[in-house]
Write a protein that holds these residues in place. Structure first.
Motif, PDB file in Angstrom:
ATOM      1  N   HIS A 190       0.764  -1.268  -0.034  1.00 44.60           N
ATOM      2  CA  HIS A 190      -0.111   0.141   0.043  1.00 44.60           C
ATOM      3  C   HIS A 190       0.757   1.230   0.364  1.00 44.60           C
ATOM      4  O   HIS A 190       1.999   1.484   0.003  1.00 44.60           O
ATOM      5  CB  HIS A 190      -1.047   0.031   1.138  1.00 44.60           C
ATOM      6  N   SER A 191      -0.246   2.523  -0.591  1.00 50.66           N
ATOM      7  CA  SER A 191       1.244   3.730  -0.431  1.00 50.66           C
ATOM      8  C   SER A 191       1.338   3.567   1.201  1.00 50.66           C
ATOM      9  O   SER A 191       1.049   3.081   1.818  1.00 50.66           O
ATOM     10  CB  SER A 191      -0.008   4.799  -0.378  1.00 50.66           C
ATOM     11  N   GLU A 194      -1.731   4.958   3.681  1.00 51.22           N
ATOM     12  CA  GLU A 194      -2.424   4.039   3.975  1.00 51.22           C
ATOM     13  C   GLU A 194      -1.558   3.162   4.944  1.00 51.22           C
ATOM     14  O   GLU A 194      -2.235   2.664   6.044  1.00 51.22           O
ATOM     15  CB  GLU A 194      -2.481   3.629   2.657  1.00 51.22           C
TER      16      GLU A 194
END
Ligand code: TYD
Length: 207
Positions: A190-191, A194
């Motif tokens: 995920h980023s 996030e």
């Protein structure tokens, strides 16, 4: 012990350093004053052991020698830094702890897991984190990330091959399955934002 002990784990390249930095900023904004430390190292003797372990000069270390050195550094850190801080009621955040030994030395290097667990029990006196954040990364993604950054292997362990990291990850996943209450897994693909959001979700729950 009054304090709270948190640890962060994951394969090198999973973004641990970035998340620890974000967490430090967040704690500061919230007015907390946690003690951040890392393994191997974190004490004067531990930093010497760290240099020995990560330097690419010592490529001939046996797996047993390596395991004992990580544990020696940990014993010193627990006695000098972690236990005193917890006794004062502080929040302690450690970048890697016993789970790293089990994932890297038992699953990665193939040492018997009960041996690795036993030497760690001696070193820590059985101290375990209240919460462990595991940043989980597929080994293929790890290599892709490091290649994209054009980052050469920084230390002795980063020079290991993909099969080694596949075993280390399996170790982490086994630990997460066995310790559902303590270890919270976050997919590291995920980023950054996030992952940080999910890290905070787990941490605020126990504060
Ligand atoms: P670290 O400095 O945390 O590197 P990174 O920021 O890349 O995660 O860790 C150094 C290396 O030591 C890392 O490859 C994992 C390894 N390690 C073990 O094999 N066993 C251990 O018990 C610990 C604490 C680290």
């Amino acid at each position: 012990m009054k304090g709270i002990f948190l640890t962060i784990e994951g394969l090198d390249g999973a973004g641990k350093t970035t998340q620890v930095k974000l967490l430090q900023d967040w704690f500061r904004e919230q007015g907390y004053d946690p003690l951040f430390t890392r393994e191997p190292g974190g004490t004067k003797a531990g930093d010497v052991i760290r240099n020995l372990l990560l330097s690419r000069e010592y490529t001939g270390l046996t797996s047993v020698a390596e395991a004992l050195l990580y544990v020696a550094s940990r014993a010193q850190l627990v006695a000098e830094v972690i236990r005193p801080a917890l006794a004062q009621g502080r929040l302690v955040v450690c970048d890697r702890f016993v789970d790293s030994s089990i994932a890297y030395q038992a699953y990665g290097r193939g040492l018997p897991r009960d041996f690795v667990e036993e030497i760690n029990r001696l070193a820590t006196g059985g101290l375990l984190p209240r919460l462990t954040i595991l940043l989980d990364l597929e080994p293929a993604l790890r290599e892709e990330r490091l290649n994209r950054q054009g980052r050469p292997a920084r230390d002795r362990l980063e020079a290991e091959n993909g099969a080694f990291y596949t075993r280390v990850r399996e170790g982490y996943l086994a630990l997460a399955r066995e310790n559902r209450d303590r270890i919270k897994l976050i997919p590291a693909r995920h980023s950054i934002e996030e992952v940080h959001r999910q890290v905070l979700e787990h941490i605020t729950r126990i504060l």
